[in-house]
Enzyme design. Structure first.
Site, PDB file in Angstrom:
ATOM      1  CE  LYS A  83      -3.818   2.072   2.683  1.00  0.00           C
ATOM      2  NZ  LYS A  83      -4.638   1.942   3.910  1.00  0.00           N
ATOM      3  CB  SER A 129      -7.976   3.687   3.026  1.00  0.00           C
ATOM      4  OG  SER A 129      -7.129   3.147   4.023  1.00  0.00           O
ATOM      5  CB  SER A 188      -8.136   0.791   5.959  1.00  0.00           C
ATOM      6  OG  SER A 188      -8.939   1.928   5.844  1.00  0.00           O
TER       7      SER A 188
HETATM    8  N1  GLN Z   1     -12.737   4.217   6.645  1.00  0.00           N
HETATM    9  C1  GLN Z   1     -12.113   4.708   7.852  1.00  0.00           C
HETATM   10  C2  GLN Z   1     -11.758   6.155   7.694  1.00  0.00           C
HETATM   11  O1  GLN Z   1     -12.086   6.690   6.709  1.00  0.00           O
HETATM   12  C3  GLN Z   1     -10.934   3.887   8.178  1.00  0.00           C
HETATM   13  C4  GLN Z   1      -9.743   4.201   7.358  1.00  0.00           C
HETATM   14  C5  GLN Z   1      -8.584   3.361   7.716  1.00  0.00           C
HETATM   15  O2  GLN Z   1      -8.720   2.351   8.406  1.00  0.00           O
HETATM   16  N2  GLN Z   1      -7.425   3.789   7.278  1.00  0.00           N
HETATM   17  O3  GLN Z   1     -11.178   6.747   8.537  1.00  0.00           O
END
Ligand code: GLN
Length: 483
Positions: free
Chosen positions: A79, A154, A178
């Protein structure tokens, strides 16, 4: 070699026995990426020279009859929030579009030391903020199982690359879900380790007290192999824990009978899609048939998790993102007349809408007069959520829930409604807030053939138990025991 279903063991032994080479494998992954990725959008940067160099090193070892390290010659991808020396690292943001880090993050160098070959860097929501990968400053990622739908976020690129056979395994990061939520949307395995289990050194910070690095993989065993390679104390990250790292793979086949699994009513309430509910209930039945005792539990503060998370995460983000000021890293506006105008315009042009929204929210929550009402209150709620889990884990060894209330949604469906998007994390943020480990594994499909994920949560530093449960379930599921 058939890239479909290719696991670490299969690839590694083929390279070791010289029935293929790591270089050949790397070449076939790159041709697959070239063919498929224009429809998916998982990769942002490829690093072929570096990959071939490492693959040749592994092939030489095999040719000399030396035993390959645990990930010897395995094509992987990362990532784009983890720094890789000499390879562009963007965090999915325009502000870091041309950033080439001078060092490599610990998790990535541990993967390379274990023999892994990095194919490239994977698309994600900007600074890992999002649940659909539509917030990438470059382009969205599409779900390989249905390209009209999002892959989750994400770490959408990390999940899609595994699901579309464009890497054997990948690394993602999880701050509020995420790793697990995209794994569930794309039908792969995603493991978030305990907070502190894996060093965050070189991970571009979103919310430091919530950020975790972990693997996305085709099998539970592969996830266990990767965790073993990246886990453990690192002097470069003071929050990394000095706790022994077990041999997760060796423990996978320990028998289940005697294990107690908790089912919390709060995770089966309103808003849960009926097909997801049915698949998860069937999975619980399967675990019971495998010898687990199913125990009803309650996690009463779960309903406050989303608001608490979005205060803590945005507060930390607003402070972490202050470093992107056009001076030290990345993008700087060209025609500012004063220093403060340079700061303002660099940040205005460099950050996307969601990142700006969070910086504003977080700055507000931390400002004088509001700190006690919002930030301090959210931290108190966080403690209550952690205590809920502590109480539950006195009675059970693991907790089983859906990973996400719905299967993958359509691109654009929630893009203009941040609150609806935030609710996609309702079952995942609690584990981040408490710092406990969680895994998502496939447990079924909807009528439209969209994957459904089962989440298993465990005690602090007890990844071994959730991996063992997940592995047993995966075997049973593949044998059709749940049908
Ligand atoms: N979807 C969550 C957010 O927008 C988690 C994102 C993540 O785990 N990096 O913060």
């Amino acid at each position: 070699m058939d890239l479909n279903h290719l696991t670490i063991d299969a690839a590694r032994s083929a390279i070791q026995e010289r029935s293929t080479t790591s270089v050949a494998l790397v070449e076939s992954f790159y041709s697959r990426i070239q063919k498929e990725d224009s429809q998916i959008g998982a990769y942002l940067t490829l690093c072929k020279e570096r990959a071939v160099e490492q693959a040749e090193r592994m092939d030489r070892m095999a040719a000399e009859g030396k035993s390959l390290p645990p990930l010897g010659g395995i094509p992987i991808a990362i990532k784009d929030v983890m720094c890789t020396r000499g390879v562009r690292t963007t965090a999915g943001s325009k502000i870091l579009e041309n950033f080439v880090p001078p060092f490599t993050s610990t998790a990535v160098s541990r993967m390379e030391n274990a023999g892994a070959v990095i194919l490239g860097k994977l698309n994600c929501d900007e600074f890992a903020m999002g649940s659909s990968t539509e917030n990438s400053a470059f382009h969205p990622v599409r779900n390989p199982r249905d390209t009209s739908r999002v892959p989750g976020g994400s770490s959408g690129g990390s999940a899609a690359a595994v699901a579309a056979d464009m890497a054997v395994v990948t690394l993602g990061s999880d701050t509020g879900g995420s790793i697990r939520q995209p794994a569930s949307f794309c039908g792969v395995v995603g493991l978030m380790p305990t907070y502190g289990r894996v060093s965050r050194y070189g991970l571009i910070a979103f919310a430091s007290s919530l950020d975790h690095i972990g693997p996305l993989a085709k099998s539970v065993k592969d996830a266990a192999t990767v965790l073993r390679a990246i886990a453990g104390r690192d002097p470069m990250d003071s929050t990394s824990a000095d706790v022994p790292v077990p041999d997760y793979v060796a423990e996978l086949d320990k028998p289940l009978p005697g294990l107690k699994i908790g089912v919390a009513k709060e995770y089966f309430g309103d808003g849960l899609d009926s097909e997801v509910r049915k698949a998860v209930e069937d999975a619980i039945q399967t675990l019971a048939k495998l010898g687990c005792e199913v125990i009803p539990i309650s996690l009463p503060h779960s309903e406050y998790a989303i608001p608490a998370y979005y205060i803590v995460a945005t507060a930390e983000a607003s402070s972490n993102l202050a470093r992107f000021d056009g001076v030290r890293y990345g993008y700087r506006t060209k025609n500012a007349r004063t220093l403060s105008e340079m700061y303002r315009r660099s940040r205005n042009d460099g950050f996307g809408a969601e990142v700006k929204r969070r910086i504003m929210l977080g700055t507000y929550a931390l400002s004088a007069g509001y700190y006690d009402a919002y930030y301090l209150k959210a931290q108190k709620v966080r403690t209550l959520i952690t205590r809920d889990f502590d109480e539950a884990f006195k009675k059970v060894d693991a907790i089983v829930t859906p990973t996400s209330p719905t299967p993958a949604f359509k691109l654009g469906e929630k893009a203009n409604d941040p609150l609806a998007m935030y609710l996609a994390d309702i079952y995942t943020v609690t584990a981040d807030l408490a710092g406990i480990p969680g895994i998502s594994i496939p447990c079924g499909e909807t009528r439209e053939k969209l994957p459904i994920g089962l989440q298993i949560l465990g005690r602090h530093f007890d990844e071994a138990t959730i991996l063992r449960l997940a592995h047993a379930y995966e075997k049973a599921w593949m044998n059709g025991a749940s049908s």
